[in-house]
Design an enzyme around this catalytic site. Structure first.
Site, PDB file in Angstrom:
ATOM      1  N   ARG A 146       0.856  -1.176   0.000  1.00  0.00           N
ATOM      2  CA  ARG A 146       0.000   0.000   0.000  1.00  0.00           C
ATOM      3  C   ARG A 146       0.894   1.229   0.000  1.00  0.00           C
ATOM      4  O   ARG A 146       1.614   1.480   0.968  1.00  0.00           O
ATOM      5  CB  ARG A 146      -0.859  -0.028   1.279  1.00  0.00           C
ATOM      6  CG  ARG A 146      -1.798   1.130   1.409  1.00  0.00           C
ATOM      7  CD  ARG A 146      -2.202   1.405   2.851  1.00  0.00           C
ATOM      8  NE  ARG A 146      -2.179   2.849   3.007  1.00  0.00           N
ATOM      9  CZ  ARG A 146      -2.381   3.502   4.139  1.00  0.00           C
ATOM     10  NH1 ARG A 146      -2.621   2.844   5.262  1.00  0.00           N
ATOM     11  NH2 ARG A 146      -2.338   4.806   4.156  1.00  0.00           N
ATOM     12  N   HIS A 172      -2.292  10.979   1.154  1.00  0.00           N
ATOM     13  CA  HIS A 172      -1.716  10.788   2.489  1.00  0.00           C
ATOM     14  C   HIS A 172      -1.127  12.134   2.942  1.00  0.00           C
ATOM     15  O   HIS A 172       0.052  12.250   3.243  1.00  0.00           O
ATOM     16  CB  HIS A 172      -0.671   9.663   2.458  1.00  0.00           C
ATOM     17  CG  HIS A 172      -0.457   8.993   3.783  1.00  0.00           C
ATOM     18  ND1 HIS A 172      -0.711   7.659   4.005  1.00  0.00           N
ATOM     19  CD2 HIS A 172      -0.013   9.469   4.977  1.00  0.00           C
ATOM     20  CE1 HIS A 172      -0.420   7.333   5.260  1.00  0.00           C
ATOM     21  NE2 HIS A 172       0.009   8.419   5.872  1.00  0.00           N
ATOM     22  N   GLU A 177      -6.691   8.337   6.891  1.00  0.00           N
ATOM     23  CA  GLU A 177      -6.950   9.013   8.160  1.00  0.00           C
ATOM     24  C   GLU A 177      -7.459  10.447   7.987  1.00  0.00           C
ATOM     25  O   GLU A 177      -6.791  11.400   8.391  1.00  0.00           O
ATOM     26  CB  GLU A 177      -5.692   8.988   9.032  1.00  0.00           C
ATOM     27  CG  GLU A 177      -5.195   7.576   9.289  1.00  0.00           C
ATOM     28  CD  GLU A 177      -4.087   7.500  10.341  1.00  0.00           C
ATOM     29  OE1 GLU A 177      -3.579   8.555  10.772  1.00  0.00           O
ATOM     30  OE2 GLU A 177      -3.741   6.381  10.737  1.00  0.00           O
ATOM     31  N   ASN A 195      -6.806   1.625  10.393  1.00  0.00           N
ATOM     32  CA  ASN A 195      -5.461   1.831  10.934  1.00  0.00           C
ATOM     33  C   ASN A 195      -5.581   1.759  12.449  1.00  0.00           C
ATOM     34  O   ASN A 195      -6.323   2.547  13.045  1.00  0.00           O
ATOM     35  CB  ASN A 195      -4.911   3.213  10.541  1.00  0.00           C
ATOM     36  CG  ASN A 195      -4.643   3.338   9.048  1.00  0.00           C
ATOM     37  OD1 ASN A 195      -4.853   2.395   8.285  1.00  0.00           O
ATOM     38  ND2 ASN A 195      -4.182   4.498   8.633  1.00  0.00           N
ATOM     39  N   TYR A 226      -3.419   1.265  16.206  1.00  0.00           N
ATOM     40  CA  TYR A 226      -2.127   1.248  16.896  1.00  0.00           C
ATOM     41  C   TYR A 226      -2.201   1.041  18.403  1.00  0.00           C
ATOM     42  O   TYR A 226      -1.280   0.550  19.008  1.00  0.00           O
ATOM     43  CB  TYR A 226      -1.385   2.575  16.652  1.00  0.00           C
ATOM     44  CG  TYR A 226      -0.858   2.694  15.246  1.00  0.00           C
ATOM     45  CD1 TYR A 226       0.360   2.138  14.895  1.00  0.00           C
ATOM     46  CD2 TYR A 226      -1.602   3.344  14.259  1.00  0.00           C
ATOM     47  CE1 TYR A 226       0.844   2.225  13.596  1.00  0.00           C
ATOM     48  CE2 TYR A 226      -1.125   3.436  12.957  1.00  0.00           C
ATOM     49  CZ  TYR A 226       0.096   2.871  12.642  1.00  0.00           C
ATOM     50  OH  TYR A 226       0.570   2.944  11.363  1.00  0.00           O
ATOM     51  N   GLU A 274      -3.097  -0.383   8.446  1.00  0.00           N
ATOM     52  CA  GLU A 274      -1.873  -0.017   9.161  1.00  0.00           C
ATOM     53  C   GLU A 274      -1.912  -0.618  10.549  1.00  0.00           C
ATOM     54  O   GLU A 274      -2.947  -0.565  11.229  1.00  0.00           O
ATOM     55  CB  GLU A 274      -1.718   1.505   9.343  1.00  0.00           C
ATOM     56  CG  GLU A 274      -1.306   2.266   8.127  1.00  0.00           C
ATOM     57  CD  GLU A 274      -1.094   3.765   8.415  1.00  0.00           C
ATOM     58  OE1 GLU A 274      -0.767   4.144   9.564  1.00  0.00           O
ATOM     59  OE2 GLU A 274      -1.278   4.547   7.465  1.00  0.00           O
TER      60      GLU A 274
HETATM   61  C1  FCB Z   1      -0.466   6.874  11.046  1.00  0.00           C
HETATM   62  C2  FCB Z   1      -0.124   7.461   9.704  1.00  0.00           C
HETATM   63  C3  FCB Z   1       1.174   6.996   9.130  1.00  0.00           C
HETATM   64  C4  FCB Z   1       2.238   6.806  10.187  1.00  0.00           C
HETATM   65  C5  FCB Z   1       1.709   6.007  11.362  1.00  0.00           C
HETATM   66  C6  FCB Z   1       2.724   5.752  12.438  1.00  0.00           C
HETATM   67  O1  FCB Z   1      -1.292   7.754  11.733  1.00  0.00           O
HETATM   68  O2  FCB Z   1      -1.134   7.180   8.763  1.00  0.00           O
HETATM   69  O3  FCB Z   1       1.566   7.898   8.139  1.00  0.00           O
HETATM   70  O4  FCB Z   1       2.770   8.016  10.558  1.00  0.00           O
HETATM   71  O5  FCB Z   1       0.597   6.651  11.910  1.00  0.00           O
END
Ligand code: FCB
Length: 460
Positions: free
Chosen positions: A94, A138, A183, A309, A311, A368
């Site tokens: 991607r 992006h 995002e 995405n 995290y 992500e």
């Molecule tokens: C996300 C972003 C990506 C990267 C990661 C760690 O928010 O989409 O560009 O910075 O975090």
């Protein structure tokens, strides 16, 4: 090379073979990256400046005054990078297209040399057996368009659709997988309300206009892509972390609910045809964010898949009962990455389940997931990033749980293949499974790359 070394994780259930057995053979294993974070070559072949070039030059905007001028020099080294990905074994990549490479001024005919770069990249990926997933935006808006009002101007719907058509027209004969935005909440809120991302504005009404125009631009561009690419699969990447009250009090519970309505549901509800969420409206209105803003219901998202995405866990702690008078961040004593993000693999499973239950997208792709840790290069040149392996393995296990519970999950993209430019934190945070020595541009796969290789090999 670290690449050949075996990595074992603490628990047998997290072993690559055991994890792989929980996914169908058709599951997509990929990497994600973005143009400004890896390409460099910001003046090559007629590329125009983007808002990130401008922002990065503002004193104090980026850690250590760094910029994406060179980044990983991926623009010149993409063949080496594709070969690395092929060795690791991913089935998809991607990447994002830099709008100012395609249209240096943001409008008008395509800058052919800029577009040709993505042509070469797509061909190299396909030749290596890697399926391209093209993300159109992006965050690197052409500066020329920012000068005309940027994403706050409704004209951006037309600008973006024209740009999407140029890219789809050129790559659509070989690319089926598309993404309009990455995002949109981060771009709108961090860039236009918090001022910590480009274009560095601090204006909530503007941020909400930007959000609205992204939703409209998504729908319009999706239509343009479909008219040019018969078999197009179109998605958008929404960042949804696990929002929880920091403590078990009514006040924190209300703040957490308000925050997720004003942020996550603010995008998800319209994308799934429900218009803006009522609670989100109340919260933004009470905070004064809607001053002078007229919002009508945006068109639904036209999505073949929803990109997620994910995290971390985001605990919300209220300072008062006023909306937006809250702090969001990891609680002391919790496990955290170098981003100070609270590690919460179960949150990934729960967010997937919640999205499936609440919105029932046709498909979900984890677009992500990954972690920054202070990697150390051993004297023998190896990078034994066991904490990253552990983070990834636990998140893949959580994804497997969601899959087993019926979530139509079809892919997983690690952020990221290379260490790269981490926005306002510059090069101080490394997310790659491949280490980059920025002085020499030497790439060295970390132990996590070896782990990913084993996982993918066992899964196919
Ligand atoms: C996300 C972003 C990506 C990267 C990661 C760690 O928010 O989409 O560009 O910075 O975090």
């Amino acid at each position: 090379m670290a690449y050949d070394r075996a990595v074992t994780t603490a628990e047998p259930r997290l072993e690559p073979g055991a994890l792989a057995a929980r996914f169908p053979e058709s599951f997509v294993w990929g990497f994600a990256a973005s143009a400004y974070q890896v390409e460099g070559a910001v003046a090559a072949d007629g590329r125009g400046p983007s808002i990130w070039d401008t922002f990065a030059r503002q004193p104090g905007a980026i850690a250590d005054g760094q910029t994406g001028d060179t980044a990983c020099d991926h623009y010149h080294r993409f063949l080496e990078d594709v070969a690395l990905m092929a060795r690791i074994g991913v089935t998809a990549y991607r990447f994002s297209v830099s709008w100012p490479r395609v249209q240096p001024e943001g409008v008008g005919p395509a800058n052919q040399p800029g577009l040709a770069f993505y042509d070469r990249l797509v061909d190299a990926l396909l030749a290596a057996g890697i399926e391209p997933l093209v993300n159109l935006f992006h965050w690197d808006l052409p500066q020329a368009l920012q000068d005309r009002g940027g994403f706050a101007d409704p004209a951006v719907v037309g600008w973006f659709t024209e740009y999407a058509a140029l890219v789809a027209g050129r790559l659509g004969d070989r690319v089926a997988d598309w993404m309009t935005f990455n995002e949109p909440a981060v771009f709108a809120f961090l860039g236009h309300a918090d001022g910590i991302h480009a274009p560095g504005l601090r204006d909530w009404p503007v941020a909400l206009r930007v959000a609205d125009n992204q939703l409209r631009a998504h729908a319009a561009a999706a239509g343009a892509i479909r008219s040019l690419v018969n078999d197009a699969r179109i998605g958008i990447a929404i960042d949804v972390n696990q929002v929880v009250p920091a403590t078990d009090t009514d006040r924190d519970r209300r703040a957490a609910a308000a925050w997720s309505a004003a942020r996550d549901a603010w995008f998800l509800d319209p994308l799934f045809g429900r218009g803006y969420p009522q609670l989100g409206m109340e919260v933004h209105r009470a905070a004064g964010h809607l001053a002078g803003v007229e919002l009508t219901e945006p068109p639904p998202g036209d999505l073949d898949y929803l990109g997620l995405n994910y995290y971390r866990r985001d605990p919300v702690s209220a300072r008062s009962d006023r909306p937006f008078d809250w702090t969001i961040g990891a609680r002391p004593g919790t496990e955290q990455t170098q981003m100070d993000w609270e590690v919460a693999p179960d949150g990934l499973r729960d967010v997937l389940l919640a999205l499936h239950r609440e919105y029932a997208p046709r498909e979900i792709v984890i677009t992500e997931n990954g972690a920054a840790y202070p990697d150390r290069v051993d004297p023998d040149g190896h990078i034994q990033d066991h904490r990253r392996v552990d983070y990834l393995a636990r998140h893949v296990a959580a994804a497997a749980e969601a899959l087993a519970a019926g979530v139509p999950l079809t892919g997983y993209h690690v952020w990221s293949v290379l260490d790269n430019f981490e926005w306002s934190l510059g090069y101080s945070r490394r997310f790659g499974l491949v280490h980059v020595d920025y002085a020499t541009q030497r790439r060295t796969p970390k132990a996590s790359a070896d782990w990913y290789t084993r996982l993918i090999a066992a899964a196919r």
